[in-house]
Design an enzyme around this catalytic site. Structure first.
Site, PDB file in Angstrom:
ATOM      1  N   TRP A 150      -5.752  30.583 -26.197  1.00  0.00           N
ATOM      2  CA  TRP A 150      -5.312  30.703 -27.560  1.00  0.00           C
ATOM      3  C   TRP A 150      -5.963  31.677 -28.700  1.00  0.00           C
ATOM      4  O   TRP A 150      -5.528  31.768 -29.841  1.00  0.00           O
ATOM      5  CB  TRP A 150      -5.618  29.099 -28.258  1.00  0.00           C
ATOM      6  CG  TRP A 150      -6.899  28.572 -27.969  1.00  0.00           C
ATOM      7  CD1 TRP A 150      -7.336  27.567 -27.116  1.00  0.00           C
ATOM      8  CD2 TRP A 150      -8.138  28.755 -28.734  1.00  0.00           C
ATOM      9  NE1 TRP A 150      -8.564  27.419 -27.226  1.00  0.00           N
ATOM     10  CE2 TRP A 150      -9.207  27.983 -28.204  1.00  0.00           C
ATOM     11  CE3 TRP A 150      -8.296  29.509 -29.922  1.00  0.00           C
ATOM     12  CZ2 TRP A 150     -10.327  27.872 -28.588  1.00  0.00           C
ATOM     13  CZ3 TRP A 150      -9.724  29.499 -30.449  1.00  0.00           C
ATOM     14  CH2 TRP A 150     -10.687  28.592 -29.808  1.00  0.00           C
ATOM     15  N   LYS A 174       2.201  30.847 -18.867  1.00  0.00           N
ATOM     16  CA  LYS A 174       1.993  29.552 -19.345  1.00  0.00           C
ATOM     17  C   LYS A 174       0.912  29.924 -20.493  1.00  0.00           C
ATOM     18  O   LYS A 174      -0.282  30.118 -20.474  1.00  0.00           O
ATOM     19  CB  LYS A 174       1.311  28.524 -18.338  1.00  0.00           C
ATOM     20  CG  LYS A 174       1.423  26.962 -19.109  1.00  0.00           C
ATOM     21  CD  LYS A 174      -0.030  26.782 -19.714  1.00  0.00           C
ATOM     22  CE  LYS A 174      -0.145  25.344 -20.318  1.00  0.00           C
ATOM     23  NZ  LYS A 174      -1.145  25.254 -21.300  1.00  0.00           N
ATOM     24  N   SER A 176      -1.124  29.170 -24.289  1.00  0.00           N
ATOM     25  CA  SER A 176      -1.948  27.764 -24.744  1.00  0.00           C
ATOM     26  C   SER A 176      -1.102  26.735 -25.357  1.00  0.00           C
ATOM     27  O   SER A 176      -0.274  27.253 -26.181  1.00  0.00           O
ATOM     28  CB  SER A 176      -2.951  28.389 -25.384  1.00  0.00           C
ATOM     29  OG  SER A 176      -3.628  27.219 -26.242  1.00  0.00           O
ATOM     30  N   GLU A 177      -1.269  25.623 -25.394  1.00  0.00           N
ATOM     31  CA  GLU A 177      -0.621  24.508 -26.087  1.00  0.00           C
ATOM     32  C   GLU A 177      -1.110  24.618 -27.688  1.00  0.00           C
ATOM     33  O   GLU A 177      -0.387  24.209 -28.450  1.00  0.00           O
ATOM     34  CB  GLU A 177      -0.923  23.184 -25.779  1.00  0.00           C
ATOM     35  CG  GLU A 177      -2.114  22.647 -25.779  1.00  0.00           C
ATOM     36  CD  GLU A 177      -3.151  22.912 -24.799  1.00  0.00           C
ATOM     37  OE1 GLU A 177      -4.093  22.185 -24.417  1.00  0.00           O
ATOM     38  OE2 GLU A 177      -2.508  23.826 -23.690  1.00  0.00           O
ATOM     39  N   SER A 227     -11.641  29.002 -20.500  1.00  0.00           N
ATOM     40  CA  SER A 227     -13.123  28.071 -20.290  1.00  0.00           C
ATOM     41  C   SER A 227     -13.417  28.085 -18.826  1.00  0.00           C
ATOM     42  O   SER A 227     -12.530  28.250 -17.832  1.00  0.00           O
ATOM     43  CB  SER A 227     -13.064  26.898 -20.900  1.00  0.00           C
ATOM     44  OG  SER A 227     -12.311  25.859 -20.216  1.00  0.00           O
ATOM     45  N   GLU A 248     -10.892  35.287 -16.115  1.00  0.00           N
ATOM     46  CA  GLU A 248     -11.715  35.807 -17.235  1.00  0.00           C
ATOM     47  C   GLU A 248     -11.954  34.742 -17.851  1.00  0.00           C
ATOM     48  O   GLU A 248     -11.408  34.181 -18.655  1.00  0.00           O
ATOM     49  CB  GLU A 248     -10.815  36.957 -17.831  1.00  0.00           C
ATOM     50  CG  GLU A 248     -11.643  37.973 -18.604  1.00  0.00           C
ATOM     51  CD  GLU A 248     -12.155  37.498 -20.165  1.00  0.00           C
ATOM     52  OE1 GLU A 248     -13.279  36.756 -20.227  1.00  0.00           O
ATOM     53  OE2 GLU A 248     -11.299  37.410 -21.067  1.00  0.00           O
ATOM     54  N   LEU A 249     -13.430  34.451 -17.874  1.00  0.00           N
ATOM     55  CA  LEU A 249     -14.050  33.166 -18.285  1.00  0.00           C
ATOM     56  C   LEU A 249     -15.125  33.585 -19.333  1.00  0.00           C
ATOM     57  O   LEU A 249     -14.661  34.530 -20.334  1.00  0.00           O
ATOM     58  CB  LEU A 249     -14.771  32.601 -17.236  1.00  0.00           C
ATOM     59  CG  LEU A 249     -13.690  32.499 -15.834  1.00  0.00           C
ATOM     60  CD1 LEU A 249     -14.445  31.598 -14.542  1.00  0.00           C
ATOM     61  CD2 LEU A 249     -12.498  31.454 -16.375  1.00  0.00           C
ATOM     62  N   CYS A 282     -14.786  35.287 -26.191  1.00  0.00           N
ATOM     63  CA  CYS A 282     -15.771  35.233 -25.053  1.00  0.00           C
ATOM     64  C   CYS A 282     -16.681  36.209 -25.110  1.00  0.00           C
ATOM     65  O   CYS A 282     -17.891  36.170 -24.460  1.00  0.00           O
ATOM     66  CB  CYS A 282     -15.038  35.287 -23.551  1.00  0.00           C
ATOM     67  SG  CYS A 282     -13.777  36.690 -23.452  1.00  0.00           S
ATOM     68  N   GLU A 379     -22.099  28.458 -24.411  1.00  0.00           N
ATOM     69  CA  GLU A 379     -21.138  29.432 -25.419  1.00  0.00           C
ATOM     70  C   GLU A 379     -20.544  28.346 -26.348  1.00  0.00           C
ATOM     71  O   GLU A 379     -20.197  27.431 -25.970  1.00  0.00           O
ATOM     72  CB  GLU A 379     -20.057  29.778 -24.368  1.00  0.00           C
ATOM     73  CG  GLU A 379     -18.746  30.461 -25.086  1.00  0.00           C
ATOM     74  CD  GLU A 379     -17.868  31.185 -24.076  1.00  0.00           C
ATOM     75  OE1 GLU A 379     -17.406  32.160 -24.428  1.00  0.00           O
ATOM     76  OE2 GLU A 379     -17.190  30.307 -23.370  1.00  0.00           O
ATOM     77  N   TRP A 445     -11.833  45.345 -18.374  1.00  0.00           N
ATOM     78  CA  TRP A 445     -12.527  44.164 -18.992  1.00  0.00           C
ATOM     79  C   TRP A 445     -12.697  43.087 -18.014  1.00  0.00           C
ATOM     80  O   TRP A 445     -11.740  42.545 -16.950  1.00  0.00           O
ATOM     81  CB  TRP A 445     -11.247  43.698 -19.872  1.00  0.00           C
ATOM     82  CG  TRP A 445     -11.873  42.517 -20.856  1.00  0.00           C
ATOM     83  CD1 TRP A 445     -11.495  41.175 -20.566  1.00  0.00           C
ATOM     84  CD2 TRP A 445     -12.637  42.763 -21.904  1.00  0.00           C
ATOM     85  NE1 TRP A 445     -12.365  40.627 -21.803  1.00  0.00           N
ATOM     86  CE2 TRP A 445     -13.116  41.422 -22.349  1.00  0.00           C
ATOM     87  CE3 TRP A 445     -13.554  43.880 -22.766  1.00  0.00           C
ATOM     88  CZ2 TRP A 445     -13.934  41.193 -23.261  1.00  0.00           C
ATOM     89  CZ3 TRP A 445     -14.354  43.509 -23.536  1.00  0.00           C
ATOM     90  CH2 TRP A 445     -14.605  42.359 -24.027  1.00  0.00           C
ATOM     91  N   LYS A 449     -21.600  37.295 -12.738  1.00  0.00           N
ATOM     92  CA  LYS A 449     -22.024  35.969 -12.930  1.00  0.00           C
ATOM     93  C   LYS A 449     -20.862  34.986 -13.368  1.00  0.00           C
ATOM     94  O   LYS A 449     -19.714  34.920 -12.693  1.00  0.00           O
ATOM     95  CB  LYS A 449     -23.052  35.903 -13.730  1.00  0.00           C
ATOM     96  CG  LYS A 449     -24.286  36.752 -13.511  1.00  0.00           C
ATOM     97  CD  LYS A 449     -25.512  36.768 -14.639  1.00  0.00           C
ATOM     98  CE  LYS A 449     -26.220  37.705 -14.569  1.00  0.00           C
ATOM     99  NZ  LYS A 449     -27.279  37.471 -15.537  1.00  0.00           N
TER     100      LYS A 449
END
Length: 475
Positions: A150, A174, A176-177, A227, A248-249, A282, A379, A445, A449
């Site tokens: 989002w 899909k 984000s809500e 996340s 991509e976290l 992030c 985070e 990008w 880790k």
């Protein structure tokens, strides 16, 4: 209640169990309601993408490129509406929403250019053994599921849709809500361009919809941005099918300021790295490492700069920073403020939710935060900056690398040789030197880790949607 899901070239109402309420975070009030897609509708979208795959991948590369340039052109035509929608649903200041729109346009144009080069990427392979020839063929990986967050919905979707379509893949997206509206533009543009039915499908929903997509056995690849908690679930779903993933976290990135740096420039880079999108990035450089010789001059100016940021509703005020995008994120950041008080951290600026309608928090700076603090290690996803001092270059590198994440970092120094040396030593995917976080579509990008698997953007983003085939022939 209707929900526009774009499946097999048609807009359909949702018939899932969940109702999605869309909020204006500057007011904390709802302004739209959608009905989520059902599990059956997710299946319909995947089936449609599978059916469309042979035709789409056999389209000429130049034809796919023309569609991508069409996406870029139509985004430009919808510029004001899409900027305003991001301001309303995300709470982005106008200048940030404009950058997002421009980034999405640039992404589609860039991958159109790469698509035009694809015919030349089937190459002969020299062999040492006589009597054989070999060639490499790049093929689309197939049907891909794309799950996006989002915080940058228009941009993150472009980063995935454009290379996937350029490679010849078909897509089920899909959103984000929290921000399900802006990506509907991609379905509307596909309609206007005459993109073949099933090539691009969009299904909206909450966790049930995401789980139905990520576990669907009709996918050939999953690409997820979000996340670490949800990313691990997506990875488990992929593991059960032995399918590839791009993840991509999160991040807990460092900005290192050496004592030869211009103080005013350093303040500008630091503030941009923590306040852009209200810190909901992030890549937010939320760990500030300051060399001893500059700390006493830098911290008061940084404190004043954060306190002077204009925070407000971007639709009614000229602001530097808007609200947090959701009530859940607002409550999460408030909980970290409480933790900071419990830990006895020294707060130089902010440290509180703002007493006004909407989900606003103050830009925040903590000093001398120890490594064992939750605020230093975790985070937060808000405009919360934790600082500590260092003495030597070697110490700065150790402190910066002491993290479970490895997404980005920034180095600020007048000694360019040192800055380049430090950049090479940092265990991250992207480093800026004496700069704000300028992201270009030509660069990669992604991180190391716990920050994910794979890369987006640049030729690496396209490669993520390609499968390599070798053909060997006996002469």
């Amino acid at each position: 209640m209707t929900s526009p899901h774009y499946i097999d070239g048609h807009w359909v109402e949702g018939n899932g169990a969940d109702c999605i309420t869309v909020h204006d975070p500057s007011l904390g009030e709802p302004f739209a309601e959608l009905r989520a897609a059902s599990v059956e509708q997710v299946d319909q979208a995947v089936v449609a993408a599978r059916r469309a795959l042979p035709g789409w991948k056999n389209h000429s590369a130049s034809a796919r490129a023309a569609y991508l340039r069409g996406f870029a052109e139509h985004l430009g035509q919808r510029r004001e509406a899409l900027i305003t929608l991001q301001m309303r649903n995300n709470g982005k200041p106008r200048h940030e929403a404009e950058v997002d729109l421009d980034d999405a346009v640039a992404t589609f144009n860039y991958y159109a250019g790469l698509a035009e080069q694809l015919p030349g990427r089937n190459a002969d392979v020299p062999l040492a053994a006589p009597g054989f020839s070999a060639r490499t063929r790049l093929e689309p990986v197939g049907v891909v599921g794309l799950i996006v967050p989002w915080n940058f919905p228009l941009v993150t979707s472009a980063w995935k849709i454009a290379p996937a379509l350029a490679a010849g893949c078909t897509v089920v997206l899909k959103p984000s809500e929290v921000t399900p509206l802006v990506e509907q533009a991609y379905g509307q543009i596909a309609d206007a361009l005459g993109v073949p039915p099933g090539v691009l499908n969009i299904v909206n929903g909450k966790a049930e919809t995401g789980a139905a997509l990520s576990s669907h056995d009709g996918l050939d690849k999953l690409s997820f941005t979000g996340s670490n908690t949800v990313g691990s679930l997506v990875m488990r779903s992929a593991a059960s099918q032995c399918r590839p993933v791009t993840l991509e976290l999160g991040g807990k990135s460092a900005i290192i300021v050496f004592d030869d740096c211009d103080v005013d420039q350093a303040v500008e880079w630091i503030v941009a790295g923590i306040s852009w999108n209200a810190g909901q990035m992030c890549s937010a450089t939320s760990r500030l490492l300051i060399q001893d010789g500059i700390a006493d001059a830098l911290l008061p100016r940084l404190q004043a700069a954060l306190e002077n940021l204009r925070v407000g509703n971007p639709l009614t005020e000229e602001v530097d920073m808007g609200p947090l995008t959701s009530q859940g994120q607002w409550l999460k950041v408030a909980a970290y403020f409480a933790t900071a008080r419990e830990e006895g951290l020294e707060c130089l600026a902010g440290g509180k939710n703002l007493d006004r309608p909407g989900w606003f928090v103050s830009p925040t700076l903590y000093a001398d935060v120890p490594a064992h603090s939750r605020l230093w290690a975790e985070e937060i996803f808000g405009p919360v900056l934790c600082s500590r001092r260092f003495a030597t270059e070697a110490e700065a590198i150790v402190l910066a690398n002491d993290s479970h994440f490895g997404l980005v970092a920034t180095v600020c120094s007048a000694d360019i040789e040192r800055a380049e040396r430090v950049a090479d030593a940092l265990e991250v995917g992207h480093v800026w030197i004496n700069s704000i976080q300028a992201v270009f579509v030509e660069t990669s990008w992604g991180g190391t880790k716990g920050s994910g698997i794979g890369r987006e953007l640049g030729p690496w983003g396209l490669a993520g949607y390609q499968s390599v085939k070798h053909v060997t022939r006996c002469l």
